[in-house]
Scaffold this motif. Sequence first.
Motif, PDB file in Angstrom:
ATOM      1  N   GLY A 255      20.922  -0.419   1.208  1.00 20.45           N
ATOM      2  CA  GLY A 255      20.377  -0.369  -0.152  1.00 20.45           C
ATOM      3  C   GLY A 255      19.802  -1.685  -0.637  1.00 20.45           C
ATOM      4  N   LEU A 256      19.273  -2.492   0.295  1.00 23.24           N
ATOM      5  CA  LEU A 256      18.755  -3.807  -0.062  1.00 23.24           C
ATOM      6  C   LEU A 256      17.280  -3.810  -0.468  1.00 23.24           C
ATOM      7  N   PHE A 257      16.662  -2.628  -0.521  1.00 26.52           N
ATOM      8  CA  PHE A 257      15.253  -2.540  -0.884  1.00 26.52           C
ATOM      9  C   PHE A 257      15.093  -1.803  -2.209  1.00 26.52           C
ATOM     10  N   LEU A 258      14.083  -2.184  -2.968  1.00 24.18           N
ATOM     11  CA  LEU A 258      13.733  -1.476  -4.193  1.00 24.18           C
ATOM     12  C   LEU A 258      13.241  -0.074  -3.835  1.00 24.18           C
ATOM     13  N   THR A 259      12.410  -0.014  -2.805  1.00 20.51           N
ATOM     14  CA  THR A 259      11.919   1.238  -2.249  1.00 20.51           C
ATOM     15  C   THR A 259      11.443   0.947  -0.838  1.00 20.51           C
ATOM     16  N   SER A 260      11.305   2.002  -0.033  1.00 18.82           N
ATOM     17  CA  SER A 260      10.792   1.831   1.334  1.00 18.82           C
ATOM     18  C   SER A 260      10.006   3.076   1.718  1.00 18.82           C
ATOM     19  N   TRP A 261       9.145   2.916   2.723  1.00 18.86           N
ATOM     20  CA  TRP A 261       8.325   4.030   3.198  1.00 18.86           C
ATOM     21  C   TRP A 261       7.851   3.738   4.613  1.00 18.86           C
ATOM     22  N   ARG A 262       7.309   4.766   5.235  1.00 22.83           N
ATOM     23  CA  ARG A 262       6.752   4.638   6.583  1.00 22.83           C
ATOM     24  C   ARG A 262       5.284   5.032   6.523  1.00 22.83           C
ATOM     25  N   ALA A 263       4.458   4.271   7.250  1.00 19.88           N
ATOM     26  CA  ALA A 263       3.028   4.586   7.357  1.00 19.88           C
ATOM     27  C   ALA A 263       2.462   3.853   8.573  1.00 19.88           C
ATOM     28  N   HIS A 264       1.548   4.493   9.253  1.00 19.47           N
ATOM     29  CA  HIS A 264       0.838   3.863  10.373  1.00 19.47           C
ATOM     30  C   HIS A 264       1.804   3.301  11.419  1.00 19.47           C
ATOM     31  N   ASP A 265       2.875   4.039  11.702  1.00 17.02           N
ATOM     32  CA  ASP A 265       3.888   3.638  12.692  1.00 17.02           C
ATOM     33  C   ASP A 265       4.603   2.345  12.331  1.00 17.02           C
ATOM     34  N   LEU A 266       4.632   1.991  11.061  1.00 16.27           N
ATOM     35  CA  LEU A 266       5.322   0.799  10.582  1.00 16.27           C
ATOM     36  C   LEU A 266       6.257   1.193   9.439  1.00 16.27           C
ATOM     37  N   ALA A 267       7.230   0.335   9.178  1.00 13.46           N
ATOM     38  CA  ALA A 267       8.122   0.531   8.038  1.00 13.46           C
ATOM     39  C   ALA A 267       7.793  -0.553   7.005  1.00 13.46           C
ATOM     40  N   TYR A 268       7.752  -0.149   5.743  1.00 17.48           N
ATOM     41  CA  TYR A 268       7.412  -1.038   4.628  1.00 17.48           C
ATOM     42  C   TYR A 268       8.515  -0.942   3.575  1.00 17.48           C
ATOM     43  N   ALA A 269       8.696  -2.009   2.815  1.00 15.97           N
ATOM     44  CA  ALA A 269       9.656  -1.986   1.711  1.00 15.97           C
ATOM     45  C   ALA A 269       9.278  -3.044   0.690  1.00 15.97           C
ATOM     46  N   LEU A 270       9.855  -2.895  -0.489  1.00 19.07           N
ATOM     47  CA  LEU A 270       9.771  -3.923  -1.526  1.00 19.07           C
ATOM     48  C   LEU A 270      11.173  -4.489  -1.707  1.00 19.07           C
ATOM     49  N   PRO A 271      11.270  -5.807  -1.878  1.00 20.21           N
ATOM     50  CA  PRO A 271      12.591  -6.396  -2.067  1.00 20.21           C
ATOM     51  C   PRO A 271      13.230  -5.952  -3.380  1.00 20.21           C
ATOM     52  N   LEU A 272      14.530  -5.775  -3.348  1.00 18.70           N
ATOM     53  CA  LEU A 272      15.292  -5.342  -4.507  1.00 18.70           C
ATOM     54  C   LEU A 272      15.173  -6.332  -5.666  1.00 18.70           C
ATOM     55  N   SER A 273      14.929  -7.595  -5.380  1.00 16.34           N
ATOM     56  CA  SER A 273      14.831  -8.626  -6.421  1.00 16.34           C
ATOM     57  C   SER A 273      13.724  -8.346  -7.430  1.00 16.34           C
ATOM     58  N   LEU A 274      12.737  -7.529  -7.055  1.00 18.88           N
ATOM     59  CA  LEU A 274      11.651  -7.220  -7.985  1.00 18.88           C
ATOM     60  C   LEU A 274      12.152  -6.438  -9.196  1.00 18.88           C
ATOM     61  N   ALA A 275      13.235  -5.691  -9.037  1.00 13.46           N
ATOM     62  CA  ALA A 275      13.813  -4.962 -10.179  1.00 13.46           C
ATOM     63  C   ALA A 275      14.287  -5.950 -11.238  1.00 13.46           C
ATOM     64  N   GLU A 276      14.836  -7.080 -10.812  1.00  9.49           N
ATOM     65  CA  GLU A 276      15.277  -8.110 -11.747  1.00  9.49           C
ATOM     66  C   GLU A 276      14.086  -8.717 -12.487  1.00  9.49           C
ATOM     67  N   ASP A 277      12.976  -8.882 -11.783  1.00  6.52           N
ATOM     68  CA  ASP A 277      11.780  -9.425 -12.427  1.00  6.52           C
ATOM     69  C   ASP A 277      11.281  -8.489 -13.524  1.00  6.52           C
ATOM     70  N   VAL A 278      11.249  -7.191 -13.232  1.00  8.64           N
ATOM     71  CA  VAL A 278      10.818  -6.215 -14.241  1.00  8.64           C
ATOM     72  C   VAL A 278      11.797  -6.227 -15.417  1.00  8.64           C
ATOM     73  N   ALA A 279      13.088  -6.224 -15.107  1.00 12.59           N
ATOM     74  CA  ALA A 279      14.101  -6.237 -16.166  1.00 12.59           C
ATOM     75  C   ALA A 279      13.989  -7.504 -17.025  1.00 12.59           C
ATOM     76  N   GLY A 280      13.501  -8.588 -16.429  1.00 14.14           N
ATOM     77  CA  GLY A 280      13.321  -9.838 -17.157  1.00 14.14           C
ATOM     78  C   GLY A 280      12.017  -9.926 -17.912  1.00 14.14           C
ATOM     79  N   GLY A 281      11.258  -8.826 -17.976  1.00 13.54           N
ATOM     80  CA  GLY A 281      10.032  -8.795 -18.763  1.00 13.54           C
ATOM     81  C   GLY A 281       8.781  -9.215 -18.025  1.00 13.54           C
ATOM     82  N   LYS A 282       8.856  -9.297 -16.708  1.00  9.19           N
ATOM     83  CA  LYS A 282       7.682  -9.738 -15.940  1.00  9.19           C
ATOM     84  C   LYS A 282       6.806  -8.570 -15.510  1.00  9.19           C
ATOM     85  N   GLN A 283       5.529  -8.888 -15.336  1.00  8.41           N
ATOM     86  CA  GLN A 283       4.568  -7.956 -14.759  1.00  8.41           C
ATOM     87  C   GLN A 283       4.643  -8.179 -13.249  1.00  8.41           C
TER      88      GLN A 283
END
Length: 180
Positions: free
Chosen positions: A65-93
């Motif tokens: 559960g260390l990713f904000l979200t993850s997906w698969r495309a083009h035979d690769l795995a992609y994710a966004l770091p969980l830390s981005l949720a803190e940035d949004v919660a802190g009022g950031k774009q």
Amino acid sequence: MTVGRLILVVGPSGAGKDSVIGYARQHMAQQNVVFGRRIVTRPADATETPDTMDLAQFEQDERAGLFLTSWRAHDLAYALPLSLAEDVAGGKQVVVNVSRRVIPELRKRFPCCVVVVDADEQLRRDRIASRGREAPAALEARLQRRIPTDFHADAIIRNEGSLAEAGEALMHLIGAPDHD
């Protein structure tokens, strides 16, 4: 307090999403904007500088559960770091390049603005070929891939003119003040 949000940049392969995001990153010095880096199971190259990780570590982090979200495309795995949720919660774009498949999930969890970056098919073909990552058959498969259309786009940027035009359009959507 400023309300944070995710600015989800999506579009077909070769549309220039990373270039448009890169332009905005280069021209914005605002403290309330974060340009999130994806985690990808592919080494970085000249067109994109994600954080990279091997598939085994990726899958371990995904299960933990260390990713904000993850997906698969083009035979690769992609994710966004969980830390981005803190940035949004802190009022950031938070500006991120994501798969259209994760839009519904992210819209349920965060305020979002979905920006589609697109370009003419021949221009996209030329851009993908110039990367030198795909064989001709794989390039054609990228161009022919069915694109989900079951999401609402808040804005569409046609990236067929100068990079500055498309980049400035993204900056406007982010809410950038006038700059040099």
